[in-house]
Write a protein that holds these residues in place. Structure first.
Motif, PDB file in Angstrom:
ATOM      1  N   SER A 179       0.823  -1.215   0.000  1.00  0.00           N
ATOM      2  CA  SER A 179       0.000   0.000   0.000  1.00  0.00           C
ATOM      3  C   SER A 179       0.860   1.269   0.000  1.00  0.00           C
ATOM      4  O   SER A 179       0.417   2.319  -0.494  1.00  0.00           O
ATOM      5  CB  SER A 179      -0.921   0.010   1.221  1.00  0.00           C
ATOM      6  N   SER A 200       1.190   3.305  -3.279  1.00  0.00           N
ATOM      7  CA  SER A 200       0.074   4.036  -3.863  1.00  0.00           C
ATOM      8  C   SER A 200       0.010   5.426  -3.246  1.00  0.00           C
ATOM      9  O   SER A 200      -0.079   5.556  -2.023  1.00  0.00           O
ATOM     10  CB  SER A 200      -1.244   3.302  -3.588  1.00  0.00           C
ATOM     11  N   PRO A 201       0.040   6.491  -4.061  1.00  0.00           N
ATOM     12  CA  PRO A 201      -0.066   7.838  -3.481  1.00  0.00           C
ATOM     13  C   PRO A 201      -1.373   8.038  -2.718  1.00  0.00           C
ATOM     14  O   PRO A 201      -1.430   8.837  -1.777  1.00  0.00           O
ATOM     15  CB  PRO A 201       0.034   8.762  -4.703  1.00  0.00           C
ATOM     16  N   ASP A 202      -2.424   7.303  -3.077  1.00  0.00           N
ATOM     17  CA  ASP A 202      -3.705   7.425  -2.375  1.00  0.00           C
ATOM     18  C   ASP A 202      -3.584   6.978  -0.922  1.00  0.00           C
ATOM     19  O   ASP A 202      -4.320   7.459  -0.059  1.00  0.00           O
ATOM     20  CB  ASP A 202      -4.780   6.596  -3.077  1.00  0.00           C
ATOM     21  N   TRP A 238      -1.263   7.636   1.090  1.00  0.00           N
ATOM     22  CA  TRP A 238      -0.718   8.731   1.898  1.00  0.00           C
ATOM     23  C   TRP A 238      -1.645   9.941   1.955  1.00  0.00           C
ATOM     24  O   TRP A 238      -1.397  10.885   2.698  1.00  0.00           O
ATOM     25  CB  TRP A 238       0.642   9.149   1.332  1.00  0.00           C
ATOM     26  N   LYS A 239      -2.707   9.899   1.127  1.00  0.00           N
ATOM     27  CA  LYS A 239      -3.689  10.987   1.094  1.00  0.00           C
ATOM     28  C   LYS A 239      -2.995  12.331   0.882  1.00  0.00           C
ATOM     29  O   LYS A 239      -2.223  12.478  -0.039  1.00  0.00           O
ATOM     30  CB  LYS A 239      -4.547  10.952   2.360  1.00  0.00           C
ATOM     31  N   TRP A 267       6.156  11.346  -6.389  1.00  0.00           N
ATOM     32  CA  TRP A 267       5.521  12.117  -5.322  1.00  0.00           C
ATOM     33  C   TRP A 267       6.488  12.279  -4.153  1.00  0.00           C
ATOM     34  O   TRP A 267       7.229  11.353  -3.801  1.00  0.00           O
ATOM     35  CB  TRP A 267       4.265  11.404  -4.806  1.00  0.00           C
TER      36      TRP A 267
END
Length: 281
Positions: free
Chosen positions: A65, A68-70, A72-73, A88
């Motif tokens: 996980s 995924s940049p998601d 880290w919000k 990122w």
């Protein structure tokens, strides 16, 4: 025989399936023992293949996980300079990290932007770069520390990959440095490149965005497709060294528009003079 339109449609469908599945697979984790530089994790998925996760022993709790940049919000912010997107800055406890997804450029990106031919996990781009960073750090060269790398193998012998590296604190790219017109900075860069070359590092994408300046230190980054050349091929006048310098000079012309042509030439000569100077031991 597939028509061109049919082949493009088939590839698009396959890549769409991969894109939907890539971040939803969780590898099983096991720890490497001894003095190994990394932790190994492998996962087998009946519907989409296998994955390999490498983790620095300095980091705990790394999972797929993290790539995924998601995940880290708001703490993952796109890198604005250099590359093809897909990178990122991740804001976490100092020094922070940089997440990078491997992406193609040129014509191949139209058909398989993030997919590469799988010939074994050791040959995947993320694994190769992770291991190379460890070797370069062991040689005392100024590079960031690798945090973790992952490769996902999918059907039809393809894979996708990503890497996490530590961020260099308070750094800017070479062309953004406020010391860009300082002759001593260019001489220092010449000496740094010479150190890498003397140790056999062929940086195939040596450009202004892959050189970081922080205080009085210089770092090289982004070692995708780079390699350590055998000593037998590491001659003073090796062609690969000249190609590295030519690649950087093209980048300087493009990325340093604030310097006049005469300034660029003068500063470049300072770099070359320092590069060719016999290192002191």
């Amino acid at each position: 025989m597939w028509s061109r339109a049919g082949l493009v449609g088939k590839l698009s469908a396959i890549l769409a399936y991969w894109a939907f599945n890539v971040f939803t697979r969780k590898p099983m984790v096991c720890r490497a023992e001894g003095n190994d530089l990394l932790t190994l994790a492998t996962g087998t998925h009946s519907d989409s293949g296998t994955s390999l996760l490498l983790v620095s022993p300095r980091y705990e709790g790394v999972t797929a996980s993290w790539f995924s940049p998601d995940f880290w919000k708001g703490r993952a912010k796109p890198v604005s300079s250099g590359g093809r997107g897909g990178a990122w800055f991740v804001d976490m406890e100092p020094p922070g990290m940089v997440l990078r997804h491997y992406r193609r450029g040129g014509m191949m990106a139209r058909f398989a932007e993030k997919a590469y031919l799988f010939t074994g996990f050791e040959q995947t781009r993320s694994v190769a770069e992770f291991r190379l960073l460890g070797q370069l750090r062991s040689l005392g060269l100024p590079v960031p520390e690798a945090v973790a790398a992952i490769a996902w193998k999918y059907r039809l012998f393809w894979y996708r990959a990503a890497i996490l590296v530590e961020r260099i604190p308070n750094s800017v790219t070479f062309s953004d440095s406020d010391r860009l017109s300082d002759e001593s900075l260019w001489a220092q860069l010449g000496q740094v490149i010479r150190r890498f070359h003397d140790n056999g590092l062929n940086h195939v994408d040596l450009n202004c965005d892959n050189i970081l300046v922080t205080g009085d230190q210089l770092y090289l980054i982004d070692f995708d497709r780079c390699k350590l050349v055998p000593e037998s091929e590491n001659e003073t006048d090796s062609a690969w060294k000249q190609r590295n310098l030519e690649r950087l000079q093209r980048s300087v012309r493009k990325r340093c528009p604030g310097l006049s042509p005469s300034q660029r030439e003068n500063l470049w000569q300072h770099l070359l003079q320092a590069y060719h100077r016999q290192p002191s031991h």
